[in-house]
Design a protein around this motif. Sequence first.
Motif, PDB file in Angstrom:
ATOM      1  N   ALA A   1       0.942  -0.801   0.164  1.00  0.00           N
ATOM      2  CA  ALA A   1       0.086   0.050   0.240  1.00  0.00           C
ATOM      3  C   ALA A   1       0.983   1.439   0.022  1.00  0.00           C
ATOM      4  CB  ALA A   1      -1.145   0.381   1.259  1.00  0.00           C
ATOM      5  N   ASP A   2       2.164   0.894   0.430  1.00  0.00           N
ATOM      6  CA  ASP A   2       2.932   1.756   0.109  1.00  0.00           C
ATOM      7  C   ASP A   2       3.591   2.813  -0.849  1.00  0.00           C
ATOM      8  OD1 ASP A   2       2.746   2.687   3.090  1.00  0.00           O
ATOM      9  OD2 ASP A   2       4.603   1.571   3.563  1.00  0.00           O
ATOM     10  N   LEU A   3       3.542   1.502  -2.040  1.00  0.00           N
ATOM     11  CA  LEU A   3       4.513   1.792  -3.067  1.00  0.00           C
ATOM     12  C   LEU A   3       3.478   2.312  -4.494  1.00  0.00           C
ATOM     13  CD1 LEU A   3       5.681  -2.017  -3.207  1.00  0.00           C
ATOM     14  CD2 LEU A   3       6.847   0.285  -2.734  1.00  0.00           C
ATOM     15  N   ASP A   4       4.100   3.208  -5.345  1.00  0.00           N
ATOM     16  CA  ASP A   4       3.542   4.041  -5.769  1.00  0.00           C
ATOM     17  C   ASP A   4       3.356   2.795  -7.216  1.00  0.00           C
ATOM     18  OD1 ASP A   4       1.813   5.954  -7.929  1.00  0.00           O
ATOM     19  OD2 ASP A   4       3.788   7.012  -8.123  1.00  0.00           O
ATOM     20  N   PHE A   5       2.091   2.430  -8.521  1.00  0.00           N
ATOM     21  CA  PHE A   5       2.556   1.901  -9.527  1.00  0.00           C
ATOM     22  C   PHE A   5       1.210   1.518 -10.227  1.00  0.00           C
ATOM     23  CE2 PHE A   5       1.810  -1.304  -5.769  1.00  0.00           C
ATOM     24  CZ  PHE A   5       0.552  -1.814  -6.876  1.00  0.00           C
ATOM     25  N   ASP A   6       0.978   1.604 -11.146  1.00  0.00           N
ATOM     26  CA  ASP A   6      -0.263   1.486 -12.369  1.00  0.00           C
ATOM     27  C   ASP A   6      -0.613  -0.089 -12.207  1.00  0.00           C
ATOM     28  OD1 ASP A   6      -0.893   4.340 -12.058  1.00  0.00           O
ATOM     29  OD2 ASP A   6       0.530   4.528 -13.485  1.00  0.00           O
ATOM     30  N   CYS A   7      -1.664  -0.373 -12.768  1.00  0.00           N
ATOM     31  CA  CYS A   7      -2.119  -1.378 -12.692  1.00  0.00           C
ATOM     32  C   CYS A   7      -1.721  -1.809 -14.875  1.00  0.00           C
ATOM     33  CB  CYS A   7      -3.813  -2.110 -13.451  1.00  0.00           C
ATOM     34  SG  CYS A   7      -3.671  -1.835 -11.486  1.00  0.00           S
ATOM     35  N   ILE A   8      -1.085  -3.098 -15.327  1.00  0.00           N
ATOM     36  CA  ILE A   8      -0.816  -3.016 -16.768  1.00  0.00           C
ATOM     37  C   ILE A   8      -2.334  -3.111 -16.878  1.00  0.00           C
ATOM     38  CG2 ILE A   8       0.130  -5.110 -17.783  1.00  0.00           C
ATOM     39  CD1 ILE A   8       2.049  -5.320 -15.462  1.00  0.00           C
ATOM     40  N   ARG A   9      -1.713  -2.942 -18.399  1.00  0.00           N
ATOM     41  CA  ARG A   9      -3.402  -2.919 -19.297  1.00  0.00           C
ATOM     42  C   ARG A   9      -3.184  -3.629 -20.722  1.00  0.00           C
ATOM     43  NH1 ARG A   9      -7.367   0.263 -17.084  1.00  0.00           N
ATOM     44  NH2 ARG A   9      -6.782   1.722 -16.317  1.00  0.00           N
ATOM     45  N   THR A  10      -1.534  -3.520 -20.909  1.00  0.00           N
ATOM     46  CA  THR A  10      -1.645  -4.529 -22.519  1.00  0.00           C
ATOM     47  C   THR A  10      -0.567  -5.733 -21.897  1.00  0.00           C
ATOM     48  OG1 THR A  10      -0.145  -3.016 -23.321  1.00  0.00           O
ATOM     49  CG2 THR A  10      -2.324  -2.210 -23.362  1.00  0.00           C
ATOM     50  N   GLN A  11      -0.704  -6.528 -22.885  1.00  0.00           N
ATOM     51  CA  GLN A  11       0.481  -7.632 -23.059  1.00  0.00           C
ATOM     52  C   GLN A  11       1.687  -6.935 -23.659  1.00  0.00           C
ATOM     53  OE1 GLN A  11      -0.049 -10.877 -25.813  1.00  0.00           O
ATOM     54  NE2 GLN A  11       1.702 -11.896 -25.576  1.00  0.00           N
ATOM     55  N   GLN A  12       1.819  -5.877 -24.203  1.00  0.00           N
ATOM     56  CA  GLN A  12       2.895  -5.397 -24.282  1.00  0.00           C
ATOM     57  C   GLN A  12       3.542  -4.129 -23.273  1.00  0.00           C
ATOM     58  OE1 GLN A  12       2.270  -2.406 -27.732  1.00  0.00           O
ATOM     59  NE2 GLN A  12       4.741  -1.896 -27.629  1.00  0.00           N
ATOM     60  N   GLU A  13       2.308  -4.332 -22.207  1.00  0.00           N
ATOM     61  CA  GLU A  13       3.057  -3.066 -21.515  1.00  0.00           C
ATOM     62  C   GLU A  13       3.999  -4.429 -20.522  1.00  0.00           C
ATOM     63  OE1 GLU A  13       1.749  -0.783 -17.750  1.00  0.00           O
ATOM     64  OE2 GLU A  13       0.480  -1.333 -19.679  1.00  0.00           O
ATOM     65  N   PHE A  14       3.116  -5.736 -20.578  1.00  0.00           N
ATOM     66  CA  PHE A  14       3.626  -6.505 -19.420  1.00  0.00           C
ATOM     67  C   PHE A  14       5.110  -7.074 -20.114  1.00  0.00           C
ATOM     68  CE2 PHE A  14       3.584 -10.981 -18.422  1.00  0.00           C
ATOM     69  CZ  PHE A  14       3.740 -11.051 -17.081  1.00  0.00           C
ATOM     70  N   GLU A  15       5.242  -7.061 -21.409  1.00  0.00           N
ATOM     71  CA  GLU A  15       6.809  -7.904 -21.934  1.00  0.00           C
ATOM     72  C   GLU A  15       7.298  -7.346 -22.022  1.00  0.00           C
ATOM     73  OE1 GLU A  15       5.161  -9.484 -25.168  1.00  0.00           O
ATOM     74  OE2 GLU A  15       3.926 -11.934 -24.165  1.00  0.00           O
ATOM     75  N   GLU A  16       7.077  -6.073 -22.369  1.00  0.00           N
ATOM     76  CA  GLU A  16       7.720  -4.723 -22.531  1.00  0.00           C
ATOM     77  C   GLU A  16       8.550  -3.678 -22.012  1.00  0.00           C
ATOM     78  OE1 GLU A  16       7.290  -3.874 -26.777  1.00  0.00           O
ATOM     79  OE2 GLU A  16       7.034  -6.010 -27.454  1.00  0.00           O
ATOM     80  N   SER A  17       7.109  -3.069 -20.739  1.00  0.00           N
ATOM     81  CA  SER A  17       7.635  -1.765 -20.544  1.00  0.00           C
ATOM     82  C   SER A  17       8.321  -1.636 -18.986  1.00  0.00           C
ATOM     83  CB  SER A  17       6.395  -0.727 -20.165  1.00  0.00           C
ATOM     84  OG  SER A  17       5.660  -1.885 -19.004  1.00  0.00           O
ATOM     85  N   ALA A  18       9.642  -0.743 -18.881  1.00  0.00           N
ATOM     86  CA  ALA A  18      10.228  -0.762 -18.025  1.00  0.00           C
ATOM     87  C   ALA A  18       8.808  -1.032 -16.393  1.00  0.00           C
ATOM     88  CB  ALA A  18      11.062  -0.198 -17.820  1.00  0.00           C
ATOM     89  N   LEU A  19       9.914  -1.965 -15.429  1.00  0.00           N
ATOM     90  CA  LEU A  19       9.334  -1.954 -14.220  1.00  0.00           C
ATOM     91  C   LEU A  19       9.300  -0.401 -13.286  1.00  0.00           C
ATOM     92  CD1 LEU A  19       7.908  -4.472 -11.609  1.00  0.00           C
ATOM     93  CD2 LEU A  19      10.966  -3.953 -11.092  1.00  0.00           C
ATOM     94  N   PRO A  20       7.842  -0.290 -12.941  1.00  0.00           N
ATOM     95  CA  PRO A  20       8.020   1.181 -12.427  1.00  0.00           C
ATOM     96  C   PRO A  20       9.173   0.777 -10.701  1.00  0.00           C
ATOM     97  CG  PRO A  20       5.665   0.405 -12.725  1.00  0.00           C
ATOM     98  CD  PRO A  20       6.543  -1.145 -12.475  1.00  0.00           C
ATOM     99  N   PRO A  21       9.691   1.933 -11.007  1.00  0.00           N
ATOM    100  CA  PRO A  21      10.850   2.324  -9.965  1.00  0.00           C
ATOM    101  C   PRO A  21      11.210   1.874  -8.589  1.00  0.00           C
ATOM    102  CG  PRO A  21      11.037   4.530 -11.616  1.00  0.00           C
ATOM    103  CD  PRO A  21       9.494   3.272 -12.100  1.00  0.00           C
ATOM    104  N   SER A  22       9.059   2.149  -7.881  1.00  0.00           N
ATOM    105  CA  SER A  22       9.003   2.270  -7.069  1.00  0.00           C
ATOM    106  C   SER A  22       9.284   0.347  -5.899  1.00  0.00           C
ATOM    107  CB  SER A  22       7.613   2.926  -6.315  1.00  0.00           C
ATOM    108  OG  SER A  22       6.472   1.703  -7.215  1.00  0.00           O
ATOM    109  N   LEU A  23       8.702  -0.862  -7.216  1.00  0.00           N
ATOM    110  CA  LEU A  23       8.583  -1.975  -7.206  1.00  0.00           C
ATOM    111  C   LEU A  23      10.347  -2.549  -7.560  1.00  0.00           C
ATOM    112  CD1 LEU A  23       5.725  -2.662  -9.669  1.00  0.00           C
ATOM    113  CD2 LEU A  23       6.021  -2.089  -6.564  1.00  0.00           C
ATOM    114  N   ALA A  24      11.015  -1.934  -7.880  1.00  0.00           N
ATOM    115  CA  ALA A  24      12.231  -2.527  -8.396  1.00  0.00           C
ATOM    116  C   ALA A  24      13.080  -2.656  -6.811  1.00  0.00           C
ATOM    117  CB  ALA A  24      13.097  -1.488  -8.256  1.00  0.00           C
ATOM    118  N   GLU A  25      13.246  -2.348  -5.658  1.00  0.00           N
ATOM    119  CA  GLU A  25      13.632  -3.078  -3.971  1.00  0.00           C
ATOM    120  C   GLU A  25      12.187  -4.560  -4.286  1.00  0.00           C
ATOM    121  OE1 GLU A  25      13.096  -2.361   0.701  1.00  0.00           O
ATOM    122  OE2 GLU A  25      12.241  -0.857  -1.194  1.00  0.00           O
ATOM    123  N   SER A  26      11.266  -4.601  -4.352  1.00  0.00           N
ATOM    124  CA  SER A  26      10.441  -5.843  -3.905  1.00  0.00           C
ATOM    125  C   SER A  26      10.716  -6.414  -4.656  1.00  0.00           C
ATOM    126  CB  SER A  26       8.353  -5.881  -4.523  1.00  0.00           C
ATOM    127  OG  SER A  26       8.395  -4.587  -3.398  1.00  0.00           O
TER     128      SER A  26
END
Length: 194
Positions: A45-70
Amino acid sequence: MKTHRIAIFQCHPDPSEERLCDALGERYARAARGARHEVRVIRTADLDFDCIRTQQEFEESALPPSLAESQEVIRWCDHLVIIFPLWLGDLPGHTKCFWEQIMRPGFALGKQEEGFPQRLLKGKSARLITTMGMPALAYRLAFGAFGVRAFDRSVLRLSGISPVRHSFAGQVHGENRDLGALFSKIDRLARRAG
């Protein structure tokens, strides 16, 4: 007793620290540290991220910086503890969005071998702790624990995490709840990293 590197993911979407899921995560962490396990805690709940909306986003977009530690914490650990409330028979939407972001190709799953993707998270185990308003037995028997089982099989086991064990805490609202017994169970699970 063997010590473990434990990653606790407290996945209640409400950022208020007054949630039972927070208390369970804190209790698990304290008992695990008392048994000399190494512990790291992530509150989604403390992390800032959006939901993934497309297969292309899932496969090719960068991981949100707030989730790198996870992702780093998952690489580090040998046991995951994932704590979340049951909403409409399943994980909350925010929790699903978190795991969709984290378990991307190249992190959780590799190239296909003989029709199946490589399972990149082999060697790790998990414990799912699910809180709910209904009796836990009703969720298991009447609903087949379908939502939690789907997350177990389609996300965790598919990526190689096994075994995955489940703890259901039912009837957590109101005067009839027995938090003493629940916290004692959490203490036992944490000491043996189970």
